[in-house]
Motif scaffolding. Structure first.
Motif, PDB file in Angstrom:
ATOM      1  N   VAL A  95       0.871  -1.160  -0.176  1.00  0.00           N
ATOM      2  CA  VAL A  95      -0.079   0.054   0.019  1.00  0.00           C
ATOM      3  C   VAL A  95       0.953   1.101  -0.091  1.00  0.00           C
ATOM      4  CG1 VAL A  95      -2.010  -1.098   1.090  1.00  0.00           C
ATOM      5  CG2 VAL A  95      -0.116  -0.155   2.610  1.00  0.00           C
ATOM      6  N   SER A  96       0.195   2.342  -0.222  1.00  0.00           N
ATOM      7  CA  SER A  96       0.983   3.685  -0.272  1.00  0.00           C
ATOM      8  C   SER A  96      -0.017   4.820  -0.287  1.00  0.00           C
ATOM      9  CB  SER A  96       1.753   3.668  -1.936  1.00  0.00           C
ATOM     10  OG  SER A  96       2.464   4.861  -1.669  1.00  0.00           O
ATOM     11  N   LEU A  97       0.652   5.860   0.380  1.00  0.00           N
ATOM     12  CA  LEU A  97      -0.171   7.157   0.308  1.00  0.00           C
ATOM     13  C   LEU A  97      -0.112   7.749  -1.183  1.00  0.00           C
ATOM     14  CD1 LEU A  97       1.252   8.770   3.549  1.00  0.00           C
ATOM     15  CD2 LEU A  97      -1.195   7.489   3.181  1.00  0.00           C
ATOM     16  N   LYS A  98       0.823   7.213  -1.985  1.00  0.00           N
ATOM     17  CA  LYS A  98       0.858   7.891  -3.463  1.00  0.00           C
ATOM     18  C   LYS A  98       0.806   6.452  -4.138  1.00  0.00           C
ATOM     19  CE  LYS A  98       3.658  11.094  -4.432  1.00  0.00           C
ATOM     20  NZ  LYS A  98       4.868  12.016  -4.789  1.00  0.00           N
ATOM     21  N   ASN A  99      -0.321   6.034  -4.299  1.00  0.00           N
ATOM     22  CA  ASN A  99      -0.372   4.625  -4.932  1.00  0.00           C
ATOM     23  C   ASN A  99      -0.279   4.514  -6.409  1.00  0.00           C
ATOM     24  OD1 ASN A  99      -3.069   5.720  -4.210  1.00  0.00           O
ATOM     25  ND2 ASN A  99      -3.623   4.254  -5.650  1.00  0.00           N
ATOM     26  N   ARG A 100       0.111   3.436  -7.080  1.00  0.00           N
ATOM     27  CA  ARG A 100       0.204   3.269  -8.335  1.00  0.00           C
ATOM     28  C   ARG A 100      -0.982   2.541  -9.022  1.00  0.00           C
ATOM     29  NH1 ARG A 100       5.851   2.848 -11.349  1.00  0.00           N
ATOM     30  NH2 ARG A 100       5.382   5.082 -11.282  1.00  0.00           N
ATOM     31  N   ASN A 101      -1.003   1.190  -8.119  1.00  0.00           N
ATOM     32  CA  ASN A 101      -2.201   0.164  -8.607  1.00  0.00           C
ATOM     33  C   ASN A 101      -3.420   0.973  -7.664  1.00  0.00           C
ATOM     34  OD1 ASN A 101      -3.780  -1.949  -8.435  1.00  0.00           O
ATOM     35  ND2 ASN A 101      -2.077  -3.244  -8.845  1.00  0.00           N
ATOM     36  N   PRO A 102      -4.462   0.967  -8.376  1.00  0.00           N
ATOM     37  CA  PRO A 102      -5.600   1.555  -7.713  1.00  0.00           C
ATOM     38  C   PRO A 102      -6.108   0.317  -6.314  1.00  0.00           C
ATOM     39  CG  PRO A 102      -6.113   0.573  -9.782  1.00  0.00           C
ATOM     40  CD  PRO A 102      -4.715   0.859  -9.853  1.00  0.00           C
ATOM     41  N   LYS A 103      -5.389  -0.556  -6.501  1.00  0.00           N
ATOM     42  CA  LYS A 103      -5.724  -1.901  -5.348  1.00  0.00           C
ATOM     43  C   LYS A 103      -4.806  -1.621  -4.330  1.00  0.00           C
ATOM     44  CE  LYS A 103      -7.335  -5.411  -8.502  1.00  0.00           C
ATOM     45  NZ  LYS A 103      -7.157  -6.814  -8.942  1.00  0.00           N
ATOM     46  N   ALA A 104      -3.705  -0.863  -4.424  1.00  0.00           N
ATOM     47  CA  ALA A 104      -2.787  -0.264  -3.156  1.00  0.00           C
ATOM     48  C   ALA A 104      -3.195   0.891  -2.315  1.00  0.00           C
ATOM     49  CB  ALA A 104      -1.500  -0.050  -3.873  1.00  0.00           C
ATOM     50  N   VAL A 105      -4.620   1.259  -2.494  1.00  0.00           N
ATOM     51  CA  VAL A 105      -4.922   2.458  -1.494  1.00  0.00           C
ATOM     52  C   VAL A 105      -5.120   2.055  -0.032  1.00  0.00           C
ATOM     53  CG1 VAL A 105      -6.947   3.845  -0.995  1.00  0.00           C
ATOM     54  CG2 VAL A 105      -6.449   3.468  -3.363  1.00  0.00           C
ATOM     55  N   PRO A 106      -4.445   2.432   0.984  1.00  0.00           N
ATOM     56  CA  PRO A 106      -4.514   2.138   2.293  1.00  0.00           C
ATOM     57  C   PRO A 106      -5.748   2.256   3.172  1.00  0.00           C
ATOM     58  CG  PRO A 106      -3.394   4.167   2.108  1.00  0.00           C
ATOM     59  CD  PRO A 106      -3.779   3.767   0.803  1.00  0.00           C
ATOM     60  N   ASP A 107      -6.242   1.383   3.929  1.00  0.00           N
ATOM     61  CA  ASP A 107      -7.455   1.610   4.860  1.00  0.00           C
ATOM     62  C   ASP A 107      -7.049   2.501   5.947  1.00  0.00           C
ATOM     63  OD1 ASP A 107      -6.166   0.002   6.881  1.00  0.00           O
ATOM     64  OD2 ASP A 107      -7.198  -1.792   6.361  1.00  0.00           O
ATOM     65  N   ALA A 108      -7.711   2.803   6.742  1.00  0.00           N
ATOM     66  CA  ALA A 108      -7.475   3.824   7.823  1.00  0.00           C
ATOM     67  C   ALA A 108      -6.472   3.454   8.834  1.00  0.00           C
ATOM     68  CB  ALA A 108      -8.899   3.822   8.701  1.00  0.00           C
ATOM     69  N   TRP A 109      -6.281   2.211   9.022  1.00  0.00           N
ATOM     70  CA  TRP A 109      -5.039   1.707  10.175  1.00  0.00           C
ATOM     71  C   TRP A 109      -3.916   1.813   9.226  1.00  0.00           C
ATOM     72  CZ3 TRP A 109      -1.480  -1.955  10.078  1.00  0.00           C
ATOM     73  CH2 TRP A 109      -0.880  -2.240  11.389  1.00  0.00           C
ATOM     74  N   GLU A 110      -3.798   1.565   8.013  1.00  0.00           N
ATOM     75  CA  GLU A 110      -2.595   1.547   7.292  1.00  0.00           C
ATOM     76  C   GLU A 110      -2.308   2.843   6.923  1.00  0.00           C
ATOM     77  OE1 GLU A 110      -3.549  -2.603   4.774  1.00  0.00           O
ATOM     78  OE2 GLU A 110      -4.291  -0.813   4.044  1.00  0.00           O
ATOM     79  N   ARG A 111      -3.168   3.787   6.803  1.00  0.00           N
ATOM     80  CA  ARG A 111      -2.785   5.124   6.345  1.00  0.00           C
ATOM     81  C   ARG A 111      -2.356   6.052   7.549  1.00  0.00           C
ATOM     82  NH1 ARG A 111      -4.260   9.185   2.673  1.00  0.00           N
ATOM     83  NH2 ARG A 111      -5.234   7.545   1.535  1.00  0.00           N
ATOM     84  N   ALA A 112      -2.686   5.801   8.690  1.00  0.00           N
ATOM     85  CA  ALA A 112      -2.141   6.195   9.862  1.00  0.00           C
ATOM     86  C   ALA A 112      -1.202   5.826  10.163  1.00  0.00           C
ATOM     87  CB  ALA A 112      -3.289   5.674  11.079  1.00  0.00           C
ATOM     88  N   THR A 113      -0.523   4.645   9.702  1.00  0.00           N
ATOM     89  CA  THR A 113       0.708   4.090   9.995  1.00  0.00           C
ATOM     90  C   THR A 113       1.629   4.510   9.011  1.00  0.00           C
ATOM     91  OG1 THR A 113      -0.183   1.860  10.795  1.00  0.00           O
ATOM     92  CG2 THR A 113       2.085   1.727  10.043  1.00  0.00           C
ATOM     93  N   LEU A 114       1.222   4.797   7.746  1.00  0.00           N
ATOM     94  CA  LEU A 114       2.060   5.445   6.654  1.00  0.00           C
ATOM     95  C   LEU A 114       2.492   6.828   7.043  1.00  0.00           C
ATOM     96  CD1 LEU A 114       0.395   4.080   3.417  1.00  0.00           C
ATOM     97  CD2 LEU A 114       2.748   3.331   4.163  1.00  0.00           C
ATOM     98  N   GLU A 115       1.493   7.373   7.657  1.00  0.00           N
ATOM     99  CA  GLU A 115       1.530   8.849   8.093  1.00  0.00           C
ATOM    100  C   GLU A 115       2.525   8.980   9.195  1.00  0.00           C
ATOM    101  OE1 GLU A 115      -2.226  10.304   8.665  1.00  0.00           O
ATOM    102  OE2 GLU A 115      -2.685  10.679   6.511  1.00  0.00           O
TER     103      GLU A 115
END
Length: 203
Positions: A95-115
């Motif tokens: 997953v990425s905050l700047k994803n290439r693949n549309p399937k690589a969008v983070p969920d809320a838990w993943e987004r908080a972790t990436l940030e």
């Protein structure tokens, strides 16, 4: 029970126990030297993926150039993740905050972790040491979750770097395959995304 979470630097090792994460808690540094077996297992599974992908991409770049390797990556990366998931028992993806693949969008838990990873790197933490492990409750089921940061390597710049670093034909190929691509503009060592793993806790 209070939720626990971690961002790990070189001297930190994960120990997560935890619960409800309807609002993901910000990862906190910890100095506990213990590590639960499932965390070590998740770490090993996550760490094995980038070398496997590079082993596929490097020959493709050499034979077809970076633009040609994009086709290989788009097809082979999901296959590798699926195979690793079947072999390890973890659900694995990137997953990425700047994803290439549309399937690589983070969920809320993943987004908080990436940030949190981005903030830790900005504070001087080595991104190669950043990970988070936590047991959360989702729909009444306890789930083990783990993430490990993916810093940009030299090879990555040909397809994920700034405009002056992209390989020949890459911009055109990306426009063709990923018209909504957000996965360029990275510099060497910057966090491009993360490996994310999840596994239900057996009852």
């Amino acid at each position: 029970m209070k939720t626990s979470a971690l961002i790990l630097a070189a001297t930190c090792v994960p120990l997560l126990a935890a619960c409800n994460t309807s609002k993901p808690a910000a990862p906190q540094a910890a100095a506990t030297p213990a590590v639960e077996p499932w965390v070590a297992d998740a770490r090993a599974a996550a760490s094995s993926m980038p070398p496997r992908l590079l082993a596929v991409l490097q020959p493709a770049i050499k034979e077809r150039g970076p633009a040609g390797a994009i086709d290989v990556c788009s097809k082979e990366a999901p296959k590798l993740a699926k195979a690793a998931s079947e072999q390890t028992g973890w659900q694995i993806r990137r997953v990425s905050l700047k994803n290439r693949n549309p399937k690589a969008v983070p969920d809320a838990w993943e987004r908080a972790t990436l940030e949190s990873f981005d903030k830790a790197q900005a504070a001087g933490v080595d991104p190669a040491k950043l990970e988070r492990a936590e047991v959360v409750t989702e729909n009444g089921q306890q789930i083990r979750r783990y993430m490990r940061a993916l810093p940009v390597q030299q090879t990555c710049l040909q397809c994920h770097g700034t405009a002056d670093k992209l390989g020949p034909g890459v911009a055109q190929k990306l426009a063709q395959l990923y018209p909504n691509d957000k996965g360029t503009g990275f510099t060497l060592g910057q966090i491009r995304g993360a490996m994310t793993l999840r596994q239900p806790v057996a009852n």
